[in-house]
Design an enzyme around this catalytic site. Structure first.
Site, PDB file in Angstrom:
ATOM      1  N   GLU A 161      22.984  -7.967  19.476  1.00 61.07           N
ATOM      2  CA  GLU A 161      22.145  -7.138  18.604  1.00 61.07           C
ATOM      3  C   GLU A 161      22.947  -6.029  17.940  1.00 61.07           C
ATOM      4  O   GLU A 161      22.696  -5.686  16.780  1.00 61.07           O
ATOM      5  CB  GLU A 161      20.969  -6.558  19.390  1.00 61.07           C
ATOM      6  N   HIS A 181       9.400  -8.658  27.304  1.00 63.56           N
ATOM      7  CA  HIS A 181       8.865  -9.383  26.149  1.00 63.56           C
ATOM      8  C   HIS A 181       7.552  -8.766  25.703  1.00 63.56           C
ATOM      9  O   HIS A 181       6.674  -9.444  25.197  1.00 63.56           O
ATOM     10  CB  HIS A 181       8.658 -10.870  26.480  1.00 63.56           C
TER      11      HIS A 181
END
Lengths: 487, 364
Positions: B99, B169
């Site tokens: 990322e 998540h």
């Protein structure tokens, strides 16, 4: 540009801490009395710093930071260093740069991005399950071999049954190790129980090997009150202090530097143990991977970096993940002994990890292992890998390169296994798993208090208040909440 | 066993019920409160609306690029489906799993005058890129005296609860980014909003973080104009008018808040519901005007209450409307714990928690 600086001038400047200039000499130098052969000088470029008449504070500070510390070099002081440089460099055509001596070359040659020949892959068992002649393999007893095989089969059956349970909607998520059974079990078998495991999420076999029971696996999947993680994490996020298996996190590769820090502790405590951290090819792209390897090399700690290069990071093929010859070559760049191993060959994985462990502990050094394999299952139950890779390819790896089948051929050839034992074992595991699932399903969820515990060592006031409010809300709106958690 | 199976399934079925309501409430066939006004076009879900916006972005600017983990085959939420095939693998591509690399690369690409549309697969995984976002993207213009900027940067990231996402998540990390001058933070509530706001974000000359409510990707369906259109950033919208209390939210939480408004109305309480849409820089005036009318404010978000963006809204409105307020500002938010798996129903700011808070505030 200082086109007419004499060598003397340069070294005078060096002595006045204008050190960096010494790292490169004017490309167009017209030195006549140079200590450096001219053909050498010609190859060296000039940094912009040479334009400066005074050394910058920042750079002299940098110098002290580098040389005032513990970094080793042959000179004991800066003046020694310069003297050494003056006398040795021209003779040996090398310079003692920070980090060590480097030889000069008049050839303007770039190192290749990758070697033409890929690094070989260590293998002991061929695809027929026969030991390759002259292979450097360790002797494995019948007892150990059979234990390894039965664990590989257990892992396979576990994956099949739990996957099915997810498909039936009994658990919310699952992720298999299909195709990586040898990596899981053989690496675990080569370790000691006091070695710490820092897993990714596709290594439940290591935990299985260490004695985590099928019931414990099922309890975690269902997040019931016997789950060590107290129902807080998604299924497959196992962890067990008893088994030195640090709890799985969904984040990728974040565990790699942890394994390095933990290994430093073992080094400081002079423990006869190491840490091992597992990750995939995808994980090798993260900053944490690079930080972890570099720290480990610099700190000289007993850690094994075990990369399961299975070719796929969800849908991303290895060709979109990295260039060069995979992961193994990176060890060399960081100064870490490394080996590439056939991840579908349990004997090779066992031998590689066994030797890596020995090396890590005896030499107090990190070791990198790249196991080549194939993720023969989907990434997880949230994935359908046929959308991005051919079914034939998956089937070929699943059948023709199956690590469990290969190992079975070997133990059968040794006369240690039979069809009958195989079917008895599979049937027994299936029954145990079926029972474990039913039992785990019956057990209620952890109490609501466990939602607030462990955020800190003790819940602070804000959480106490929130817990009280929640309990009032549950009384008032019982139908909003699941009834299978004790309030 | 059957009994226990039912018990377990109850969590699932409850989530289904909740999601089912979401679908209805954001569909034009329902009361239409959450659906955008003047909707014309095909009825599509939220991920398809995102896909359309990305398609238009690529089509309308040859120097726009879309990339991230698994973006090439369409993304794990299918938002980039078909784009690589149509626009080529040089403009729509997979990145290595990193990322910080994705965002750093995107900043450099944007700084050269391109539109860099970066996908972070889950908002939970945005943190390795935090340094690039906070110290680089947000300050690129300011630190260079506007010599350079990375205004072409848009970071898309799915956020929020889905029923079984647990710690990694499910998170709603918007507040971290609302503390960073130089960024814009945008969160849509429905397909039509998503398409228009995403196109505005992509074309805005500042770096924008665009959080997508992943629980609504498939469930929220409404009519979305097929063509190219934008919706203004930093403009909140009153999506339900009322006179007794103002409710402020964004993204998926608006659906739950709307249900609370409907229930409150049955008890004679008239609620005004505001979709903030852009959290940074946010539209204080619309919220202030509403609170001046109702005299009461409730804010609701999934993120933990402490340090959440609700705190900023609360403080600002107290500053501006202190004498007009008839009750303390209420916040109904996620609890101050990590986002827990089996405890998700307990953690969430549910309809009844909001309804209770509405009544307490009105009856203060």
């Amino acid at each position: 540009m200082a086109t007419s600086k004499s060598t003397k001038f340069i070294f005078r400047n060096l002595k006045s801490t204008k050190f960096l200039i010494s790292r490169s000499i004017n490309h167009k130098s017209s030195l006549t009395n140079s200590l450096f052969p001219r053909h050498l000088l010609h190859t060296i470029s000039l940094p912009p710093l040479l334009n400066q008449t005074k050394p910058s504070v920042a750079y002299s500070g940098w110098f002290q930071a580098v040389y005032g510390g513990r970094r080793s070099h042959t000179a004991t002081s800066f003046s020694d260093y310069v003297d050494q440089l003056c006398t040795e460099a021209p003779l040996q055509q090398e310079l003692n740069f920070p980090g060590g001596k480097v030889k000069f070359t008049p050839k303007r040659i770039f190192t290749p991005g990758s070697n033409e020949e890929r690094i070989n892959c260590y293998r002991v068992l061929n695809e027929n399950g026969e030991v390759i002649v002259d292979s450097d393999s360790l002797k494995i007893s019948k007892e150990l071999a059979v234990k390894m095989y039965t664990n590989m089969v257990t892992l396979q059956v576990m994956d099949t049954i739990f996957y099915e349970a997810q498909r039936q909607g009994r658990v919310s998520f699952y992720l298999t190790t299909i195709g990586e059974e040898a990596i899981n079990i053989a690496s675990a078998a080569a370790l000691s129980d006091n070695d710490f495991i820092f897993p990714q999420y596709r290594e439940p076999g290591v935990l299985l090997w260490r004695g985590f029971t099928l019931q414990e696996f099922a309890n975690q999947l269902f997040g019931n009150k016997y789950d060590q993680g107290k129902g807080r994490q998604m299924p497959i996020h196992y962890g067990s202090k008893k088994h030195n298996y640090v709890t799985v996190s969904s984040t990728v590769a974040t565990q790699i530097p942890h394994a390095v820090g933990a290994a430093y502790s073992m080094k400081m405590q002079k423990q006869d143990s190491c840490t091992i951290t597992y990750f995939g090819d995808g994980g090798s792209s993260t900053g944490d991977f690079h930080a972890g390897l570099n720290f480990a090399a610099v700190m000289e700690v007993p850690v094994i970096f075990f990369c399961r290069n299975n070719g796929w990071a969800i849908s991303t093929p290895i060709s979109d993940q990295l260039r060069g010859d995979g992961i193994v070559v990176r060890g060399n760049a960081y100064g870490i002994p490394s080996i590439r191993v056939d991840g579908n060959d349990a004997l090779a994985v066992y031998s590689a990890v066994y030797e890596a462990r020995k090396l890590a502990i005896e030499k107090q050094t990190p070791v990198l292992i790249e196991a080549l394999t194939y993720r023969a299952g989907h990434h997880s139950t949230s994935d359908d890998s046929t959308k991005y890779r051919p079914v034939d390819e998956i089937e070929w790896w699943r059948e023709d390169q199956n690590p469990v089948k290969r190992f079975r051929k070997w133990i059968e050839n040794e006369g240690w296994w039979s069809d009958q034992v195989e079917s008895e074992h599979r049937s027994s595991i299936r029954k145990q798993l079926s029972h474990a699932i039913q039992a785990a399903e019956r057990v209620e969820k952890p109490p609501v208090a466990d939602m607030f515990n462990d955020v800190y060592d003790v819940p602070p006031k804000n959480l106490n208040e929130q817990e009280l409010l929640l309990r009032e809300n549950i009384k008032k709106h019982a139908r909003d909440y699941p009834s299978n958690a004790a309030v | 066993m059957a009994t226990n199976l039912n018990k377990f399934k109850r969590i699932g079925s409850m989530m289904f019920t909740c999601n089912h309501l979401r679908r209805l409430s954001s569909s034009p066939a329902s009361s239409g409160v959450l659906a955008s006004a003047d909707a014309q076009g095909k009825s599509i879900n939220l991920y398809t609306a995102i896909n359309q916006a990305l398609h238009i972005a690529l089509d309308s600017d040859p120097r726009s690029y879309i990339f991230g983990e698994d973006v090439g085959f369409g993304g794990v939420f299918r938002c980039t489906t078909g784009l690589a095939d149509q626009f080529g693998k040089h403009r729509v591509f997979n990145t290595p799993l990193c990322e910080q690399g994705i965002v750093g690369f995107a900043i450099g690409l944007a700084a050269m005058g391109n539109r860099a549309i970066a996908e972070i697969q889950f908002a939970d995984y945005i943190f390795p890129a935090f340094d690039q976002i906070v110290n680089e993207a947000a300050k690129f213009r300011y630190r260079s005296g506007n010599e350079f900027n990375c205004g072409g940067l848009t970071i898309r990231a799915p956020y929020g609860a889905v029923g079984h996402g647990a710690l990694y998540h499910s998170q709603s990390p918007e507040a971290f980014f609302c503390h960073v001058p130089g960024l814009k933070v945008v969160i849509p509530r429905s397909p039509k909003e998503a398409k228009g706001l995403l196109l505005s974000s992509i074309r805005d000359p500042n770096p924008v973080i665009f959080f997508e409510p992943k629980g609504l990707y498939r469930l929220a369906v409404e009519e979305v104009p097929e063509g190219d259109y934008t919706l203004p950033l930093s403009e909140a919208e009153v999506i339900r008018e009322g006179s007794d209390i103002t409710l402020v939210g964004w993204g998926a939480q608006l659906t739950t808040m709307e249900q609370a408004c409907v229930d409150a109305e049955k008890e004679g309480i008239s609620c005004e519901l505001i979709d903030l849409k852009t959290l940074l820089p946010w539209d204080k005036e619309t919220v202030e005007a509403s609170v001046r009318k109702t005299g009461r404010l409730l804010i609701s978000h999934e993120a933990p209450v402490t340090g959440g963006f609700g705190a900023e809204i609360s403080a600002s409105i107290v500053e501006r409307c202190f004498l007009r307020l008839e009750a303390p500002v209420a916040r109904v938010c996620g609890l101050d714990t990590p986002f827990p798996h089996v405890f998700e129903p307990f953690y969430m700011p549910t309809k009844n928690k909001i309804l209770d808070a509405i009544k307490e505030t009105v009856n203060f």
